[in-house]
Design a protein around this motif. Structure first.
Motif, PDB file in Angstrom:
ATOM      1  N   ALA A  25       2.867 -14.809  10.347  1.00  0.00           N
ATOM      2  CA  ALA A  25       3.799 -13.694  10.534  1.00  0.00           C
ATOM      3  C   ALA A  25       3.775 -12.761   9.328  1.00  0.00           C
ATOM      4  CB  ALA A  25       5.211 -14.223  10.770  1.00  0.00           C
ATOM      5  N   ALA A  26       3.780 -13.315   8.123  1.00  0.00           N
ATOM      6  CA  ALA A  26       3.748 -12.496   6.912  1.00  0.00           C
ATOM      7  C   ALA A  26       2.395 -11.807   6.755  1.00  0.00           C
ATOM      8  CB  ALA A  26       4.049 -13.358   5.694  1.00  0.00           C
ATOM      9  N   VAL A  27       1.328 -12.492   7.116  1.00  0.00           N
ATOM     10  CA  VAL A  27      -0.013 -11.919   6.985  1.00  0.00           C
ATOM     11  C   VAL A  27      -0.167 -10.691   7.878  1.00  0.00           C
ATOM     12  CG1 VAL A  27      -2.470 -12.344   7.336  1.00  0.00           C
ATOM     13  CG2 VAL A  27      -1.038 -14.118   6.308  1.00  0.00           C
ATOM     14  N   THR A  28       0.250 -10.799   9.134  1.00  0.00           N
ATOM     15  CA  THR A  28       0.116  -9.665  10.050  1.00  0.00           C
ATOM     16  C   THR A  28       1.102  -8.545   9.720  1.00  0.00           C
ATOM     17  OG1 THR A  28       1.565 -10.813  11.626  1.00  0.00           O
ATOM     18  CG2 THR A  28      -0.812 -11.050  11.929  1.00  0.00           C
ATOM     19  N   ALA A  29       2.292  -8.901   9.215  1.00  0.00           N
ATOM     20  CA  ALA A  29       3.244  -7.864   8.800  1.00  0.00           C
ATOM     21  C   ALA A  29       2.688  -7.051   7.640  1.00  0.00           C
ATOM     22  CB  ALA A  29       4.579  -8.504   8.410  1.00  0.00           C
ATOM     23  N   LEU A  30       2.013  -7.705   6.719  1.00  0.00           N
ATOM     24  CA  LEU A  30       1.376  -6.992   5.615  1.00  0.00           C
ATOM     25  C   LEU A  30       0.273  -6.071   6.127  1.00  0.00           C
ATOM     26  CD1 LEU A  30       0.744  -6.375   2.661  1.00  0.00           C
ATOM     27  CD2 LEU A  30      -0.585  -8.512   2.565  1.00  0.00           C
ATOM     28  N   GLN A  31      -0.502  -6.534   7.094  1.00  0.00           N
ATOM     29  CA  GLN A  31      -1.553  -5.698   7.656  1.00  0.00           C
ATOM     30  C   GLN A  31      -0.971  -4.438   8.288  1.00  0.00           C
ATOM     31  OE1 GLN A  31      -5.025  -6.006   7.558  1.00  0.00           O
ATOM     32  NE2 GLN A  31      -4.734  -3.899   8.258  1.00  0.00           N
ATOM     33  N   ASP A  32       0.137  -4.581   9.024  1.00  0.00           N
ATOM     34  CA  ASP A  32       0.790  -3.419   9.620  1.00  0.00           C
ATOM     35  C   ASP A  32       1.316  -2.466   8.552  1.00  0.00           C
ATOM     36  OD1 ASP A  32       0.274  -4.342  12.160  1.00  0.00           O
ATOM     37  OD2 ASP A  32       2.244  -5.277  12.414  1.00  0.00           O
ATOM     38  N   ALA A  33       1.885  -3.021   7.490  1.00  0.00           N
ATOM     39  CA  ALA A  33       2.393  -2.170   6.407  1.00  0.00           C
ATOM     40  C   ALA A  33       1.254  -1.359   5.791  1.00  0.00           C
ATOM     41  CB  ALA A  33       3.082  -3.028   5.353  1.00  0.00           C
TER      42      ALA A  33
ATOM     43  N   THR B 279       3.065   1.494  -2.708  1.00  0.00           N
ATOM     44  CA  THR B 279       4.360   0.944  -2.276  1.00  0.00           C
ATOM     45  C   THR B 279       4.210  -0.131  -1.193  1.00  0.00           C
ATOM     46  OG1 THR B 279       4.643   2.672  -0.592  1.00  0.00           O
ATOM     47  CG2 THR B 279       5.504   3.125  -2.807  1.00  0.00           C
ATOM     48  N   VAL B 280       2.982  -0.456  -0.811  1.00  0.00           N
ATOM     49  CA  VAL B 280       2.781  -1.475   0.224  1.00  0.00           C
ATOM     50  C   VAL B 280       3.254  -2.835  -0.270  1.00  0.00           C
ATOM     51  CG1 VAL B 280       1.071  -2.751   1.561  1.00  0.00           C
ATOM     52  CG2 VAL B 280       0.896  -0.257   1.355  1.00  0.00           C
ATOM     53  N   HIS B 281       2.781  -3.250  -1.450  1.00  0.00           N
ATOM     54  CA  HIS B 281       3.120  -4.574  -1.992  1.00  0.00           C
ATOM     55  C   HIS B 281       4.434  -4.478  -2.766  1.00  0.00           C
ATOM     56  CE1 HIS B 281      -0.683  -6.378  -0.828  1.00  0.00           C
ATOM     57  NE2 HIS B 281      -1.276  -5.290  -1.247  1.00  0.00           N
ATOM     58  N   LEU B 282       5.515  -4.465  -2.032  1.00  0.00           N
ATOM     59  CA  LEU B 282       6.843  -4.360  -2.635  1.00  0.00           C
ATOM     60  C   LEU B 282       7.188  -5.676  -3.315  1.00  0.00           C
ATOM     61  CD1 LEU B 282       9.292  -2.409  -2.815  1.00  0.00           C
ATOM     62  CD2 LEU B 282      10.182  -3.557  -0.782  1.00  0.00           C
ATOM     63  N   LEU B 283       7.461  -5.612  -4.614  1.00  0.00           N
ATOM     64  CA  LEU B 283       7.774  -6.827  -5.358  1.00  0.00           C
ATOM     65  C   LEU B 283       9.220  -7.243  -5.108  1.00  0.00           C
ATOM     66  CD1 LEU B 283       6.011  -6.039  -8.745  1.00  0.00           C
ATOM     67  CD2 LEU B 283       5.140  -7.353  -6.812  1.00  0.00           C
ATOM     68  N   PRO B 284       9.489  -8.535  -5.019  1.00  0.00           N
ATOM     69  CA  PRO B 284      10.860  -8.992  -4.754  1.00  0.00           C
ATOM     70  C   PRO B 284      11.868  -8.461  -5.759  1.00  0.00           C
ATOM     71  CG  PRO B 284       9.324 -10.808  -4.491  1.00  0.00           C
ATOM     72  CD  PRO B 284       8.534  -9.664  -5.048  1.00  0.00           C
TER      73      PRO B 284
ATOM     74  N   ASP C 122       1.289   5.721   1.127  1.00  0.00           N
ATOM     75  CA  ASP C 122       1.248   5.490  -0.317  1.00  0.00           C
ATOM     76  C   ASP C 122       0.914   4.024  -0.574  1.00  0.00           C
ATOM     77  OD1 ASP C 122       1.528   5.359  -3.025  1.00  0.00           O
ATOM     78  OD2 ASP C 122       3.648   5.938  -3.075  1.00  0.00           O
ATOM     79  N   THR C 123      -0.322   3.754  -0.917  1.00  0.00           N
ATOM     80  CA  THR C 123      -0.763   2.365  -1.096  1.00  0.00           C
ATOM     81  C   THR C 123      -0.027   1.654  -2.222  1.00  0.00           C
ATOM     82  OG1 THR C 123      -2.578   3.115  -2.528  1.00  0.00           O
ATOM     83  CG2 THR C 123      -3.042   2.887  -0.169  1.00  0.00           C
TER      84      THR C 123
END
Length: 423
Positions: free
Chosen positions: A371-379, A388-393, A385-386
Protein backbone atom coordinates in the motif's frame (compact mmCIF):
# COMPACT_ATOMS: atom_id res chain seq x y z
CA UNK A 1 -45.11 32.22 8.66
CA UNK A 2 -41.70 32.39 10.33
CA UNK A 3 -39.10 29.97 11.55
CA UNK A 4 -36.51 30.07 14.27
CA UNK A 5 -32.98 30.55 12.80
CA UNK A 6 -31.69 27.35 14.42
CA UNK A 7 -34.46 25.27 12.82
CA UNK A 8 -33.90 26.83 9.41
CA UNK A 9 -30.18 26.18 9.47
CA UNK A 10 -30.34 22.65 10.88
CA UNK A 11 -32.67 20.98 8.41
CA UNK A 12 -30.64 21.75 5.27
CA UNK A 13 -27.66 19.50 6.06
CA UNK A 14 -30.06 16.77 7.20
CA UNK A 15 -31.68 16.74 3.75
CA UNK A 16 -28.35 16.62 1.97
CA UNK A 17 -27.07 13.83 4.24
CA UNK A 18 -30.26 11.81 3.79
CA UNK A 19 -30.07 12.05 0.01
CA UNK A 20 -26.42 11.05 0.04
CA UNK A 21 -27.07 8.03 2.26
CA UNK A 22 -29.83 6.88 -0.09
CA UNK A 23 -27.44 7.18 -3.02
CA UNK A 24 -24.68 5.25 -1.25
CA UNK A 25 -26.91 2.50 0.10
CA UNK A 26 -28.76 1.94 -3.18
CA UNK A 27 -26.19 2.54 -5.96
CA UNK A 28 -28.19 0.51 -8.46
CA UNK A 29 -30.63 3.41 -8.64
CA UNK A 30 -28.17 5.14 -10.96
CA UNK A 31 -28.77 2.53 -13.63
CA UNK A 32 -32.45 1.65 -13.02
CA UNK A 33 -33.99 5.13 -13.01
CA UNK A 34 -33.05 8.79 -12.93
CA UNK A 35 -34.07 9.60 -9.35
CA UNK A 36 -30.52 10.75 -8.62
CA UNK A 37 -31.03 13.58 -11.08
CA UNK A 38 -34.00 14.80 -9.01
CA UNK A 39 -31.85 14.53 -5.88
CA UNK A 40 -29.02 16.49 -7.52
CA UNK A 41 -31.34 19.24 -8.72
CA UNK A 42 -32.84 19.63 -5.26
CA UNK A 43 -29.43 19.75 -3.56
CA UNK A 44 -28.21 22.28 -6.13
CA UNK A 45 -31.29 24.46 -5.59
CA UNK A 46 -30.99 24.47 -1.79
CA UNK A 47 -27.24 25.08 -1.85
CA UNK A 48 -27.86 28.04 -4.11
CA UNK A 49 -30.42 29.39 -1.65
CA UNK A 50 -27.95 29.06 1.22
CA UNK A 51 -25.36 30.96 -0.81
CA UNK A 52 -27.74 33.81 -1.60
CA UNK A 53 -30.00 34.16 1.43
CA UNK A 54 -27.48 36.35 3.17
CA UNK A 55 -26.59 38.36 0.10
CA UNK A 56 -29.37 38.96 -2.39
CA UNK A 57 -32.22 38.31 0.05
CA UNK A 58 -30.66 39.83 3.14
CA UNK A 59 -29.27 42.81 1.24
CA UNK A 60 -32.54 43.59 -0.52
CA UNK A 61 -34.55 43.31 2.67
CA UNK A 62 -32.02 45.32 4.63
CA UNK A 63 -32.10 48.12 2.07
CA UNK A 64 -35.90 48.30 2.12
CA UNK A 65 -36.42 48.11 5.87
CA UNK A 66 -33.35 50.02 6.98
CA UNK A 67 -32.82 50.00 10.73
CA UNK A 68 -35.59 47.55 11.62
CA UNK A 69 -33.18 44.69 12.35
CA UNK A 70 -35.70 42.30 13.90
CA UNK A 71 -38.24 42.70 11.08
CA UNK A 72 -35.46 42.30 8.52
CA UNK A 73 -34.28 39.02 10.05
CA UNK A 74 -37.81 37.63 10.29
CA UNK A 75 -38.67 38.58 6.71
CA UNK A 76 -35.40 37.08 5.46
CA UNK A 77 -36.22 33.79 7.14
CA UNK A 78 -39.68 33.78 5.56
CA UNK A 79 -38.28 34.48 2.11
CA UNK A 80 -35.63 31.79 2.47
CA UNK A 81 -38.13 29.23 3.77
CA UNK A 82 -40.45 30.04 0.86
CA UNK A 83 -37.53 29.29 -1.44
CA UNK A 84 -37.02 25.91 0.19
CA UNK A 85 -40.71 25.13 -0.11
CA UNK A 86 -40.47 25.95 -3.80
CA UNK A 87 -37.46 23.63 -4.11
CA UNK A 88 -39.42 20.85 -2.37
CA UNK A 89 -42.36 21.31 -4.75
CA UNK A 90 -39.97 21.12 -7.71
CA UNK A 91 -38.48 17.98 -6.19
CA UNK A 92 -41.99 16.48 -5.94
CA UNK A 93 -42.75 17.33 -9.58
CA UNK A 94 -39.49 15.69 -10.66
CA UNK A 95 -40.28 12.49 -8.76
CA UNK A 96 -43.76 12.34 -10.32
CA UNK A 97 -42.17 12.44 -13.77
CA UNK A 98 -39.98 9.49 -12.74
CA UNK A 99 -42.83 7.43 -11.22
CA UNK A 100 -43.23 4.96 -14.06
CA UNK A 101 -39.53 4.32 -14.69
CA UNK A 102 -38.70 4.10 -10.96
CA UNK A 103 -41.60 1.89 -9.85
CA UNK A 104 -40.37 -0.45 -7.10
CA UNK A 105 -37.06 1.41 -6.67
CA UNK A 106 -36.12 1.86 -2.99
CA UNK A 107 -34.24 5.12 -3.56
CA UNK A 108 -37.25 6.56 -5.40
CA UNK A 109 -39.78 5.64 -2.72
CA UNK A 110 -37.45 6.92 0.01
CA UNK A 111 -37.24 10.26 -1.80
CA UNK A 112 -41.03 10.49 -2.22
CA UNK A 113 -41.63 9.78 1.46
CA UNK A 114 -38.93 12.24 2.47
CA UNK A 115 -40.53 15.00 0.40
CA UNK A 116 -43.92 14.38 2.01
CA UNK A 117 -42.42 14.54 5.50
CA UNK A 118 -40.53 17.77 4.77
CA UNK A 119 -43.53 19.48 3.20
CA UNK A 120 -45.51 18.79 6.38
CA UNK A 121 -42.66 19.60 8.74
CA UNK A 122 -42.04 23.03 7.20
CA UNK A 123 -45.70 23.92 6.61
CA UNK A 124 -45.26 24.14 2.86
CA UNK A 125 -48.44 24.51 0.76
CA UNK A 126 -48.88 21.69 -1.75
CA UNK A 127 -49.47 24.18 -4.54
CA UNK A 128 -47.43 27.24 -5.25
CA UNK A 129 -44.38 28.45 -7.16
CA UNK A 130 -41.58 26.04 -7.87
CA UNK A 131 -37.87 26.80 -8.09
CA UNK A 132 -36.62 27.54 -11.57
CA UNK A 133 -33.28 26.52 -13.02
CA UNK A 134 -30.83 29.39 -12.67
CA UNK A 135 -29.31 30.67 -15.90
CA UNK A 136 -25.68 29.79 -16.43
CA UNK A 137 -23.23 32.68 -16.26
CA UNK A 138 -22.22 34.10 -19.61
CA UNK A 139 -19.22 32.39 -21.10
CA UNK A 140 -19.74 29.03 -19.37
CA UNK A 141 -20.87 27.43 -22.62
CA UNK A 142 -17.77 28.35 -24.56
CA UNK A 143 -16.00 25.64 -26.53
CA UNK A 144 -13.64 24.86 -23.64
CA UNK A 145 -16.20 25.24 -20.84
CA UNK A 146 -15.96 21.56 -19.89
CA UNK A 147 -12.17 21.43 -20.23
CA UNK A 148 -10.97 22.85 -16.92
CA UNK A 149 -7.31 23.36 -17.76
CA UNK A 150 -7.97 25.18 -21.03
CA UNK A 151 -10.70 27.40 -19.61
CA UNK A 152 -8.54 28.22 -16.57
CA UNK A 153 -5.62 29.17 -18.80
CA UNK A 154 -7.88 31.37 -20.95
CA UNK A 155 -9.30 33.07 -17.88
CA UNK A 156 -6.17 33.37 -15.70
CA UNK A 157 -3.30 33.24 -18.19
CA UNK A 158 -1.55 30.49 -16.23
CA UNK A 159 -1.84 26.82 -15.35
CA UNK A 160 -3.89 25.79 -12.29
CA UNK A 161 -2.23 25.00 -8.98
CA UNK A 162 -2.68 21.29 -8.35
CA UNK A 163 -2.87 19.60 -4.94
CA UNK A 164 -2.34 15.95 -4.06
CA UNK A 165 -3.92 13.70 -1.45
CA UNK A 166 -3.40 10.01 -0.78
CA UNK A 167 -5.40 7.63 1.43
CA UNK A 168 -4.01 4.10 1.79
CA UNK A 169 -3.18 1.24 4.13
CA UNK A 170 -4.33 1.13 7.74
CA UNK A 171 -5.46 3.91 6.79
CA UNK A 172 -2.90 6.67 6.33
CA UNK A 173 -3.71 10.09 4.94
CA UNK A 174 -1.44 12.55 3.18
CA UNK A 175 -3.57 15.69 3.07
CA UNK A 176 -3.66 18.42 0.45
CA UNK A 177 -1.67 20.52 2.94
CA UNK A 178 1.08 17.86 3.18
CA UNK A 179 0.13 16.78 6.68
CA UNK A 180 0.40 13.07 7.41
CA UNK A 181 -1.86 11.13 9.76
CA UNK A 182 -2.43 7.50 10.62
CA UNK A 183 -6.06 7.07 11.59
CA UNK A 184 -7.91 4.80 13.98
CA UNK A 185 -11.13 5.29 12.06
CA UNK A 186 -13.41 2.38 11.23
CA UNK A 187 -16.47 2.52 9.03
CA UNK A 188 -17.25 5.06 6.33
CA UNK A 189 -15.60 8.50 6.36
CA UNK A 190 -15.73 11.39 3.85
CA UNK A 191 -12.46 11.84 1.98
CA UNK A 192 -13.66 14.76 -0.15
CA UNK A 193 -16.94 16.67 -0.05
CA UNK A 194 -17.19 19.79 -2.18
CA UNK A 195 -19.46 21.32 -4.81
CA UNK A 196 -18.23 18.98 -7.53
CA UNK A 197 -17.19 15.74 -5.92
CA UNK A 198 -17.95 13.45 -3.00
CA UNK A 199 -15.61 10.59 -2.07
CA UNK A 200 -16.13 8.22 0.83
CA UNK A 201 -13.71 5.55 2.09
CA UNK A 202 -14.65 2.62 4.31
CA UNK A 203 -12.13 1.04 6.67
CA UNK A 204 -12.66 -2.42 8.18
CA UNK A 205 -10.69 -4.74 10.52
CA UNK A 206 -8.40 -7.07 8.61
CA UNK A 207 -8.70 -10.01 10.97
CA UNK A 208 -9.92 -10.80 14.47
CA UNK A 209 -7.52 -10.39 17.36
CA UNK A 210 -5.46 -7.59 15.79
CA UNK A 211 -5.97 -3.82 15.75
CA UNK A 212 -5.13 -3.65 12.04
CA UNK A 213 -7.65 -2.14 9.62
CA UNK A 214 -7.63 -1.61 5.86
CA UNK A 215 -9.55 0.33 3.24
CA UNK A 216 -12.17 -2.05 1.88
CA UNK A 217 -14.53 0.23 -0.08
CA UNK A 218 -14.25 3.50 -2.01
CA UNK A 219 -17.31 5.39 -3.26
CA UNK A 220 -16.99 8.32 -5.67
CA UNK A 221 -19.90 10.57 -6.68
CA UNK A 222 -19.30 13.15 -9.39
CA UNK A 223 -22.00 15.73 -8.80
CA UNK A 224 -24.25 17.05 -11.51
CA UNK A 225 -22.82 20.02 -13.41
CA UNK A 226 -25.58 20.95 -15.81
CA UNK A 227 -23.61 21.98 -18.85
CA UNK A 228 -20.88 19.33 -18.51
CA UNK A 229 -21.96 16.10 -16.81
CA UNK A 230 -24.85 14.39 -15.07
CA UNK A 231 -24.28 12.84 -11.68
CA UNK A 232 -22.17 9.70 -11.94
CA UNK A 233 -21.19 7.00 -9.45
CA UNK A 234 -18.08 4.83 -9.19
CA UNK A 235 -17.69 2.24 -6.45
CA UNK A 236 -14.78 -0.13 -5.73
CA UNK A 237 -14.57 -2.85 -3.11
CA UNK A 238 -11.86 -5.22 -2.02
CA UNK A 239 -11.30 -7.77 -4.82
CA UNK A 240 -13.61 -5.76 -7.07
CA UNK A 241 -12.06 -2.68 -8.68
CA UNK A 242 -14.39 -2.20 -11.65
CA UNK A 243 -13.34 -0.89 -15.04
CA UNK A 244 -16.53 1.16 -15.41
CA UNK A 245 -18.97 3.39 -13.57
CA UNK A 246 -21.88 1.85 -11.68
CA UNK A 247 -24.12 2.10 -14.77
CA UNK A 248 -21.62 0.13 -16.87
CA UNK A 249 -20.30 3.08 -18.88
CA UNK A 250 -16.64 4.03 -19.16
CA UNK A 251 -17.28 7.62 -20.31
CA UNK A 252 -19.86 10.20 -19.32
CA UNK A 253 -20.80 13.76 -20.13
CA UNK A 254 -20.06 13.90 -23.86
CA UNK A 255 -19.83 17.58 -24.79
CA UNK A 256 -18.50 18.88 -28.11
CA UNK A 257 -16.73 15.61 -28.78
CA UNK A 258 -15.03 15.47 -25.36
CA UNK A 259 -16.21 13.18 -22.51
CA UNK A 260 -16.11 14.93 -19.15
CA UNK A 261 -15.52 11.67 -17.29
CA UNK A 262 -13.48 8.65 -18.33
CA UNK A 263 -12.43 5.42 -16.61
CA UNK A 264 -9.14 3.93 -17.80
CA UNK A 265 -8.03 0.46 -16.69
CA UNK A 266 -4.32 0.13 -15.96
CA UNK A 267 -4.47 -3.38 -14.47
CA UNK A 268 -7.80 -5.27 -14.68
CA UNK A 269 -9.38 -5.65 -11.28
CA UNK A 270 -6.44 -3.94 -9.56
CA UNK A 271 -5.78 -0.42 -10.84
CA UNK A 272 -7.98 2.18 -12.55
CA UNK A 273 -7.70 5.89 -13.27
CA UNK A 274 -10.71 8.21 -13.44
CA UNK A 275 -10.22 11.47 -15.31
CA UNK A 276 -12.67 14.30 -14.72
CA UNK A 277 -11.56 16.90 -17.27
CA UNK A 278 -14.43 19.27 -16.47
CA UNK A 279 -12.90 19.81 -13.00
CA UNK A 280 -9.27 19.05 -13.91
CA UNK A 281 -9.17 16.13 -11.49
CA UNK A 282 -7.47 12.73 -11.64
CA UNK A 283 -8.37 9.86 -9.29
CA UNK A 284 -6.37 6.64 -8.99
CA UNK A 285 -7.97 3.63 -7.30
CA UNK A 286 -5.79 0.60 -6.58
CA UNK A 287 -5.87 -2.66 -4.72
CA UNK A 288 -2.50 -3.41 -3.12
CA UNK A 289 -2.39 -6.65 -1.17
CA UNK A 290 -5.52 -6.79 0.99
CA UNK A 291 -6.22 -3.04 0.96
CA UNK A 292 -7.58 -0.43 -1.39
CA UNK A 293 -5.86 2.89 -1.96
CA UNK A 294 -6.96 6.24 -3.39
CA UNK A 295 -4.83 9.04 -4.82
CA UNK A 296 -6.22 12.42 -5.88
CA UNK A 297 -4.81 15.25 -7.98
CA UNK A 298 -7.12 18.25 -8.15
CA UNK A 299 -6.88 22.04 -8.65
CA UNK A 300 -6.91 24.20 -5.54
CA UNK A 301 -10.07 26.02 -6.67
CA UNK A 302 -11.94 22.71 -6.87
CA UNK A 303 -10.58 21.39 -3.56
CA UNK A 304 -11.59 24.58 -1.74
CA UNK A 305 -15.11 24.78 -3.20
CA UNK A 306 -16.93 23.71 -0.04
CA UNK A 307 -19.07 25.40 2.60
CA UNK A 308 -18.85 25.31 6.41
CA UNK A 309 -21.29 22.40 6.65
CA UNK A 310 -18.79 20.18 4.78
CA UNK A 311 -16.31 20.22 7.65
CA UNK A 312 -15.28 16.55 7.72
CA UNK A 313 -12.94 15.72 4.84
CA UNK A 314 -9.91 13.51 5.43
CA UNK A 315 -8.03 14.97 2.44
CA UNK A 316 -8.58 18.54 3.67
CA UNK A 317 -8.46 18.34 7.46
CA UNK A 318 -6.85 14.96 8.03
CA UNK A 319 -8.03 12.59 10.75
CA UNK A 320 -9.91 14.08 13.70
CA UNK A 321 -7.39 14.57 16.57
CA UNK A 322 -9.10 11.91 18.69
CA UNK A 323 -8.63 9.36 15.89
CA UNK A 324 -4.90 9.85 15.22
CA UNK A 325 -2.44 7.07 15.98
CA UNK A 326 1.29 7.23 16.69
CA UNK A 327 4.05 5.04 15.21
CA UNK A 328 4.81 1.74 16.98
CA UNK A 329 7.59 1.45 19.54
CA UNK A 330 10.88 1.52 17.60
CA UNK A 331 12.63 -1.30 19.47
CA UNK A 332 9.94 -3.99 19.46
CA UNK A 333 10.90 -7.14 17.58
CA UNK A 334 8.06 -6.71 15.09
CA UNK A 335 9.12 -3.11 14.39
CA UNK A 336 12.74 -4.17 13.77
CA UNK A 337 11.55 -6.75 11.24
CA UNK A 338 9.18 -4.25 9.63
CA UNK A 339 11.90 -1.60 9.29
CA UNK A 340 14.18 -4.07 7.57
CA UNK A 341 11.49 -5.03 5.06
CA UNK A 342 10.44 -1.43 4.37
CA UNK A 343 14.05 -0.27 3.94
CA UNK A 344 14.41 -2.87 1.22
CA UNK A 345 11.24 -1.75 -0.59
CA UNK A 346 11.32 2.05 -0.23
CA UNK A 347 14.06 4.56 -1.16
CA UNK A 348 13.81 6.96 1.82
CA UNK A 349 12.69 7.04 5.43
CA UNK A 350 9.79 9.36 4.70
CA UNK A 351 6.07 9.21 5.53
CA UNK A 352 5.61 6.24 3.19
CA UNK A 353 8.36 4.35 5.02
CA UNK A 354 6.66 5.22 8.32
CA UNK A 355 3.32 3.97 6.96
CA UNK A 356 4.96 0.78 5.69
CA UNK A 357 6.48 0.04 9.10
CA UNK A 358 3.18 0.74 10.85
CA UNK A 359 1.20 -1.57 8.55
CA UNK A 360 3.70 -4.42 8.78
CA UNK A 361 3.94 -4.13 12.56
CA UNK A 362 0.19 -4.04 13.14
CA UNK A 363 -0.77 -6.73 10.62
CA UNK A 364 2.26 -9.01 10.34
CA UNK A 365 1.37 -9.43 6.66
CA UNK A 366 4.21 -8.68 4.24
CA UNK A 367 1.71 -7.83 1.49
CA UNK A 368 0.46 -4.87 3.54
CA UNK A 369 3.67 -2.99 2.67
CA UNK A 370 2.48 -2.73 -0.95
CA UNK A 371 0.00 0.00 0.00
CA UNK A 372 2.80 2.44 0.87
CA UNK A 373 4.82 1.47 -2.20
CA UNK A 374 1.97 2.17 -4.63
CA UNK A 375 0.95 5.35 -2.79
CA UNK A 376 4.49 6.66 -3.24
CA UNK A 377 4.35 5.81 -6.94
CA UNK A 378 1.12 7.80 -7.30
CA UNK A 379 2.63 10.74 -5.43
CA UNK A 380 5.57 10.76 -7.85
CA UNK A 381 3.18 10.80 -10.78
CA UNK A 382 0.92 13.52 -9.37
CA UNK A 383 3.30 15.97 -7.66
CA UNK A 384 5.19 18.19 -10.09
CA UNK A 385 7.71 19.41 -7.49
CA UNK A 386 9.91 16.36 -6.94
CA UNK A 387 11.41 17.94 -3.81
CA UNK A 388 8.11 17.58 -1.95
CA UNK A 389 7.31 13.96 -2.87
CA UNK A 390 9.32 12.40 -0.01
CA UNK A 391 7.67 14.24 2.86
CA UNK A 392 9.66 13.63 6.03
CA UNK A 393 7.69 12.75 9.17
CA UNK A 394 9.33 15.58 11.14
CA UNK A 395 8.44 18.14 8.49
CA UNK A 396 4.88 16.87 8.33
CA UNK A 397 4.50 17.10 12.11
CA UNK A 398 5.91 20.62 12.24
CA UNK A 399 3.45 21.83 9.62
CA UNK A 400 0.34 20.31 11.20
CA UNK A 401 -0.21 22.91 13.89
CA UNK A 402 0.08 25.96 11.60
CA UNK A 403 -1.80 24.33 8.73
CA UNK A 404 -4.56 23.19 11.05
CA UNK A 405 -4.86 26.71 12.45
CA UNK A 406 -5.10 28.18 8.96
CA UNK A 407 -7.87 25.76 8.00
CA UNK A 408 -9.74 26.45 11.25
CA UNK A 409 -9.58 30.19 10.66
CA UNK A 410 -10.87 29.69 7.10
CA UNK A 411 -13.81 27.65 8.39
CA UNK A 412 -14.63 30.18 11.12
CA UNK A 413 -14.50 33.04 8.61
CA UNK A 414 -16.91 31.20 6.30
CA UNK A 415 -19.28 30.56 9.19
CA UNK A 416 -19.19 34.22 10.25
CA UNK A 417 -19.99 35.36 6.72
CA UNK A 418 -22.94 32.95 6.57
CA UNK A 419 -24.29 33.99 9.97
CA UNK A 420 -23.84 37.67 9.16
CA UNK A 421 -25.89 37.26 6.01
CA UNK A 422 -28.76 35.64 7.93
CA UNK A 423 -29.03 38.47 10.44
Amino acid sequence: MSMEPQTLLSWKPCIHLTLLLVQLIVPEAVASCRILRCNSEFVAATLDLSNNDGGAVGGAVGGAVGGAGGATAALSREVVNAGYCGALRSYAVCTKRMARACRGDLAYHSAVQGIEDLLVQHHCPRSGPTSRPHPLPQGTLSRDACLYEKSFWTREGRAPEYLHCGVFGDPHVRTFSNNFHTCAVQGAWPVLDNEYLYIQATSSPTRKGTPATALTKITVIFKNLRHCVDQQLYQAELDNVPSAFADGSVTSGERRGHPSLMVRTRSPGQHVEIQAVHIGTLLVVRQSGRSLGLSVRSPRSIVEAFNPEQDLQLCVWGCPPSQRLHPPLPHSSSAVWARAQCTRMLPAQDIYYQACVFDLTSSGDLNSSLAAVTALQDARDMISDTQTVHLLPVAATAKQQQSGLDLLLLLLLSMLVTLDGLQ
